[in-house]
Design a protein around this motif. Structure first.
Motif, PDB file in Angstrom:
ATOM      1  N   GLU A  92       0.842  -1.191   0.000  1.00  0.00           N
ATOM      2  CA  GLU A  92       0.000   0.000   0.000  1.00  0.00           C
ATOM      3  C   GLU A  92       0.878   1.242   0.000  1.00  0.00           C
TER       4      GLU A  92
ATOM      5  N   SER B  90       1.881   4.761   1.005  1.00  0.00           N
ATOM      6  CA  SER B  90       1.686   5.706   2.106  1.00  0.00           C
ATOM      7  C   SER B  90       2.951   6.548   2.216  1.00  0.00           C
ATOM      8  N   ARG B  91       2.863   7.593   2.993  1.00  0.00           N
ATOM      9  CA  ARG B  91       4.033   8.450   3.181  1.00  0.00           C
ATOM     10  C   ARG B  91       5.190   7.661   3.785  1.00  0.00           C
TER      11      ARG B  91
END
Length: 65
Positions: A28, A30-31
């Motif tokens: 996934e 994400s930052r």
């Protein structure tokens, strides 16, 4: 952080490569995943300029700029 166009191009490419790698790995986006991948790429890169681009990209993502 003041960035010239050539440096900015390298940073954008580093971020793009990291995003593609995260997605290709099935993770996934994400930052934190992006920062981790940029740091991994920095450590795996033998090119000093590439290391700097990945370092700068990770710094920009951390700061949210």
């Amino acid at each position: 952080m003041q960035i010239d166009e050539e440096r900015l191009d390298m940073i954008v490419r580093a971020i793009g490569a990291a995003v593609v790698q995260i997605i290709a790995d099935g993770n996934e986006l994400s930052r934190s995943a992006l920062i981790d991948q940029l740091e991994r790429n920095r450590h795996e890169t033998g090119n000093v300029i590439g290391k700097g681009a990945n370092r700068d990209a990770a710094e920009l993502v951390r700061k949210g700029q």
